[in-house]
Design an enzyme around this catalytic site. Structure first.
Site, PDB file in Angstrom:
ATOM      1  N   LYS A 261       0.847  -1.207   0.000  1.00  0.00           N
ATOM      2  CA  LYS A 261       0.000   0.000   0.000  1.00  0.00           C
ATOM      3  C   LYS A 261       0.876   1.248   0.000  1.00  0.00           C
ATOM      4  O   LYS A 261       1.692   1.450   0.896  1.00  0.00           O
ATOM      5  CB  LYS A 261      -0.903  -0.006   1.246  1.00  0.00           C
ATOM      6  CG  LYS A 261      -1.637   1.323   1.498  1.00  0.00           C
ATOM      7  CD  LYS A 261      -2.572   1.243   2.713  1.00  0.00           C
ATOM      8  CE  LYS A 261      -3.149   2.614   3.080  1.00  0.00           C
ATOM      9  NZ  LYS A 261      -4.015   2.587   4.281  1.00  0.00           N
ATOM     10  N   ASP A 266      -2.253  10.132   4.100  1.00  0.00           N
ATOM     11  CA  ASP A 266      -3.657   9.792   4.297  1.00  0.00           C
ATOM     12  C   ASP A 266      -4.331  10.852   5.159  1.00  0.00           C
ATOM     13  O   ASP A 266      -4.309  10.788   6.385  1.00  0.00           O
ATOM     14  CB  ASP A 266      -3.769   8.408   4.953  1.00  0.00           C
ATOM     15  CG  ASP A 266      -5.217   7.943   5.049  1.00  0.00           C
ATOM     16  OD1 ASP A 266      -6.098   8.635   4.491  1.00  0.00           O
ATOM     17  OD2 ASP A 266      -5.464   6.885   5.675  1.00  0.00           O
ATOM     18  N   LYS A 273      -9.614  13.063   8.529  1.00  0.00           N
ATOM     19  CA  LYS A 273      -9.187  12.587   9.848  1.00  0.00           C
ATOM     20  C   LYS A 273      -9.092  13.776  10.811  1.00  0.00           C
ATOM     21  O   LYS A 273      -8.663  14.856  10.419  1.00  0.00           O
ATOM     22  CB  LYS A 273      -7.794  11.963   9.754  1.00  0.00           C
ATOM     23  CG  LYS A 273      -7.752  10.559   9.180  1.00  0.00           C
ATOM     24  CD  LYS A 273      -6.332  10.042   9.171  1.00  0.00           C
ATOM     25  CE  LYS A 273      -6.201   8.707   8.463  1.00  0.00           C
ATOM     26  NZ  LYS A 273      -6.911   7.600   9.116  1.00  0.00           N
ATOM     27  N   ASP A 284       1.764   6.152   5.764  1.00  0.00           N
ATOM     28  CA  ASP A 284       0.820   5.282   5.055  1.00  0.00           C
ATOM     29  C   ASP A 284       1.380   4.738   3.731  1.00  0.00           C
ATOM     30  O   ASP A 284       0.732   3.963   3.052  1.00  0.00           O
ATOM     31  CB  ASP A 284      -0.496   6.044   4.813  1.00  0.00           C
ATOM     32  CG  ASP A 284      -1.706   5.174   5.043  1.00  0.00           C
ATOM     33  OD1 ASP A 284      -1.582   4.124   5.699  1.00  0.00           O
ATOM     34  OD2 ASP A 284      -2.800   5.523   4.542  1.00  0.00           O
ATOM     35  N   ASP A 343     -11.898   7.341   4.011  1.00  0.00           N
ATOM     36  CA  ASP A 343     -10.678   7.066   4.783  1.00  0.00           C
ATOM     37  C   ASP A 343     -10.298   5.577   4.740  1.00  0.00           C
ATOM     38  O   ASP A 343      -9.214   5.201   5.154  1.00  0.00           O
ATOM     39  CB  ASP A 343     -10.885   7.533   6.224  1.00  0.00           C
ATOM     40  CG  ASP A 343      -9.574   7.663   6.983  1.00  0.00           C
ATOM     41  OD1 ASP A 343      -8.506   7.587   6.334  1.00  0.00           O
ATOM     42  OD2 ASP A 343      -9.615   7.840   8.216  1.00  0.00           O
ATOM     43  N   GLU A 345      -9.274   3.958   2.303  1.00  0.00           N
ATOM     44  CA  GLU A 345      -8.789   4.063   0.932  1.00  0.00           C
ATOM     45  C   GLU A 345      -7.772   2.992   0.559  1.00  0.00           C
ATOM     46  O   GLU A 345      -7.625   2.669  -0.618  1.00  0.00           O
ATOM     47  CB  GLU A 345      -8.188   5.456   0.703  1.00  0.00           C
ATOM     48  CG  GLU A 345      -6.740   5.635   1.185  1.00  0.00           C
ATOM     49  CD  GLU A 345      -6.529   5.405   2.682  1.00  0.00           C
ATOM     50  OE1 GLU A 345      -7.502   5.572   3.443  1.00  0.00           O
ATOM     51  OE2 GLU A 345      -5.416   5.050   3.091  1.00  0.00           O
ATOM     52  N   ARG A 347      -7.654  -0.219   1.042  1.00  0.00           N
ATOM     53  CA  ARG A 347      -8.251  -1.415   0.424  1.00  0.00           C
ATOM     54  C   ARG A 347      -8.738  -1.114  -0.992  1.00  0.00           C
ATOM     55  O   ARG A 347      -8.796  -2.001  -1.832  1.00  0.00           O
ATOM     56  CB  ARG A 347      -9.375  -1.962   1.310  1.00  0.00           C
ATOM     57  CG  ARG A 347     -10.516  -1.025   1.516  1.00  0.00           C
ATOM     58  CD  ARG A 347     -11.391  -1.400   2.708  1.00  0.00           C
ATOM     59  NE  ARG A 347     -10.800  -0.989   3.983  1.00  0.00           N
ATOM     60  CZ  ARG A 347     -11.378  -1.153   5.163  1.00  0.00           C
ATOM     61  NH1 ARG A 347     -12.563  -1.735   5.258  1.00  0.00           N
ATOM     62  NH2 ARG A 347     -10.790  -0.746   6.266  1.00  0.00           N
TER      63      ARG A 347
HETATM   64  N1  BES Z   1      -4.049   4.519   7.071  1.00  0.00           N
HETATM   65  C1  BES Z   1      -5.148   4.231   7.889  1.00  0.00           C
HETATM   66  C2  BES Z   1      -4.847   3.170   8.951  1.00  0.00           C
HETATM   67  C3  BES Z   1      -3.799   3.504   9.977  1.00  0.00           C
HETATM   68  C4  BES Z   1      -4.172   3.878  11.246  1.00  0.00           C
HETATM   69  C5  BES Z   1      -2.460   3.351   9.691  1.00  0.00           C
HETATM   70  C6  BES Z   1      -3.216   4.138  12.194  1.00  0.00           C
HETATM   71  C7  BES Z   1      -1.498   3.619  10.646  1.00  0.00           C
HETATM   72  C8  BES Z   1      -1.880   4.015  11.901  1.00  0.00           C
HETATM   73  C9  BES Z   1      -6.318   3.728   7.054  1.00  0.00           C
HETATM   74  O1  BES Z   1      -6.390   4.176   5.743  1.00  0.00           O
HETATM   75  C10 BES Z   1      -7.573   4.163   7.722  1.00  0.00           C
HETATM   76  O2  BES Z   1      -7.791   5.336   7.791  1.00  0.00           O
HETATM   77  N2  BES Z   1      -8.352   3.199   8.210  1.00  0.00           N
HETATM   78  C11 BES Z   1      -9.571   3.454   8.880  1.00  0.00           C
HETATM   79  C12 BES Z   1     -10.622   2.577   8.264  1.00  0.00           C
HETATM   80  C13 BES Z   1     -12.017   2.907   8.687  1.00  0.00           C
HETATM   81  C14 BES Z   1     -12.457   4.240   8.098  1.00  0.00           C
HETATM   82  C15 BES Z   1     -12.937   1.800   8.219  1.00  0.00           C
HETATM   83  C16 BES Z   1      -9.351   3.090  10.336  1.00  0.00           C
HETATM   84  O3  BES Z   1      -8.630   2.131  10.635  1.00  0.00           O
HETATM   85  O4  BES Z   1      -9.885   3.798  11.181  1.00  0.00           O
HETATM   86 ZN    ZN Z   2      -4.549   4.760   4.915  1.00  0.00          ZN
HETATM   87 ZN    ZN Z   3      -7.453   6.072   5.592  1.00  0.00          ZN
END
Ligand code: BES
Ligand code: ZN
Ligand code: ZN
Length: 497
Positions: A261, A266, A273, A284, A343, A345, A347
């Protein structure tokens, strides 16, 4: 920092400092002659209780000109029966950093000389060297003031009483692997506005040129032609073009694809966020940087495998054209994704990459690395990544490699219920689950990814925890860790066994 291997007696090495590994209890008999020259100074530290050899404890003493070395660091290795390669790796980092903090420029160490059950000199020298090379990593290129105060260790010499050839082999491997890990750390630590998708392309081209690897780079137009609807959708809010980069090393028949990825930053997109969560989101892109590191290390180690590193790369930004909640995106596989949250994104860009790699290369296995979910960090913290997949042999291989490299993975389940939870209302799948509070975030994300792999053994490694740490570790600084390089390289090395 330079790493040297030398045969001889550590007593007679001329250096700023020698590092002597000591178990708990009493000084090792192999240091008797050396301690004699110090009039029993080391022995008396033990008898007075000033230094006991407890794990991670350190004591620096001067040799007062009685040895060619100017100083000695006594390094506590803990209990003999509990000593293992990871403790040695940690001590490699801890002692090198300590020596550096005292202003020493070069040190010589014998910590790998001690007995360890079922372990040869090659592995011990590798672990010690990795600890020192990884532990002394610094990211200082943006410092402009008081740079003269930044201390640097110039060389570490591993001194062997015998088995020089074996130790050299271990050190050679450590050098390649650690330099790659440190390279990955730097890529990830670089700010998002500097290490953009175009910056990563430049780096990938440099790696390909230096290692003689095949590289393909798809820009926006090619991605449109190929139908990478997921990557293009996430890219829409960004001012910078996306990239899909494939770097290939062909060293053998067995084909392993590593998909990383590559979200340069992000922000969350329109589902922005909150500030505390956005800070640090330059991390990210760690999956993509790690995939690049893996193919680089595999080539330098000349592993007898075919590695395909595939990296979908873009920012996730809330620009005017940004993709929106409620949008439907048609991916490379023609499957449609309903966007529930911009967010989620990672996947979405991985969906294109996974099916493209499966269809185009027909690899024997696909391993994806992604900072995918906060839920995985909540579940496992920073000491292990979550691993999920569709093939028990592949998963077992990764767990074994994780235990051996100490970049551990912990398997999370892939129940059918999770697939039900990511069914779309108006499209095939939805990028967030139907669970109202985002429950089971790590495994529903994996369920989503699984729908884009048709029939290939596949494992998803959620590195959101271990890719980035907020405190200093024995051989990793705050920030990017380069997690995943040692794990997957070890997995590749084990394939032939
Ligand atoms: N990049 C984030 C996940 C992340 C969180 C990486 C903390 C490193 C540290 C990912 O894209 C994300 O934002 N995931 C969300 C998904 C949710 C919206 C379903 C999450 O984990 O909150
Ligand atoms: Zn992310
Ligand atoms: Zn994200």
């Amino acid at each position: 920092m330079e790493l040297r291997i030398q045969q001889g007696n550590i007593e007679s090495i001329k250096t700023d400092c020698i590092v002597l590994g000591m178990f708990e209890g009493k000084p090792d008999a192999r240091h008797n002659s050396l301690d004699g020259k110090l009039s029993g100074g080391i022995g008396s530290l033990f008898s007075s209780g000033e230094f006991r050899g407890e794990f991670r404890t350190l004591k620096a003493i001067t040799t007062l000109g009685r040895l060619p070395a100017k100083n000695i660091i006594l390094a506590g290795l803990g209990k003999k029966e509990e000593y293992d390669l990871e403790k040695l790796r940690k001590m490699g980092g801890i002692t090198a950093k300590y020596a550096r903090s005292l202003g020493f420029k070069d040190i010589a160490t014998d910590m790998h000389e001690v007995f360890m059950k079922d372990t040869g000199v090659r592995d011990k020298a590798q672990a010690l060297a990795e600890g020192a090379l990884l532990g002394t990593y610094q990211f200082i290129k943006y410092r402009t003031v008081e740079t003269d105060k930044i201390k640097k260790l110039i060389s570490v010499t591993i001194v062997c009483s015998d088995n020089l050839q074996e130790a050299k082999k271990g050190a050679d491997r450590a050098r390649i692997i650690s330099n790659t890990v440190n390279y990955v750390r730097t890529l990830v630590n670089e700010p998002a506005s500097i290490m953009t998708s175009l910056g990563l392309e430049k780096e990938a081209r440099k790696v390909a040129r230096e290692c003689g690897l095949k590289i393909q780079v798809f820009g926006k137009r090619e991605l449109e032609r190929l139908g990478f609807g997921g990557l293009l959708a996430v890219n829409r809010g960004s001012m910078i073009e996306p990239r899909f980069i494939i770097v290939e090393y062909v060293g053998g028949k067995e084909k392993i694809a590593v998909v990383g990825k590559g979200i340069i930053f992000d922000s969350g997109g329109l589902d922005l966020k909150p500030a505390p969560y956005m800070d640090g989101m330059k991390c990210d892109k760690a999956g993509a940087c790690t995939a690049l590191g893996i193919v680089k290390a595999a080539a330098e180690l000349k592993l007898p495998v075919h590695v395909i590193a595939a990296m979908p790369i873009t920012e996730n930004m809330p620009g005017n054209m940004a993709y929106k909640p409620g949008d439907v995106v048609t991916t490379y596989s023609k499957k449609t994704i309903e966007i529930g949250n911009t967010d989620a994104e990672g996947r979405v860009i991985l969906s294109d990459a996974l099916s493209y790699v499966e269809k185009t290369f027909k690899p024997g296995a696909i391993i994806d690395l992604a900072t995918l979910t906060g839920a995985c960090v909540a579940a496992l913290g920073y000491a292990a990544a979550g691993v999920m997949g569709n093939d028990s042999r592949l998963l077992e291989g990764l767990k074994k490699a994780g235990n051996e490299s100490f970049e551990r993975v912990w398997e999370l389940p892939m129940y059918d219920e999770f697939k039900d939870a990511i069914k779309g209302e108006i499209a095939d799948v939805r990028n967030i689950s139907s669970y109202p509070k985002g429950e089971a975030g790590a495994v529903t994300a994996a369920a989503f990814l699984s729908t884009f792999v048709e029939s290939t053994p596949w494992a998803h490694i959620d590195i959101a925890g271990p890719a980035w740490i907020n405190e200093e570790w024995p051989y990793a600084l705050k920030g990017a860790t380069g997690y995943g390089v040692r794990l997957v390289v070890r997995f590749l090395e084990n394939l032939g066994k």
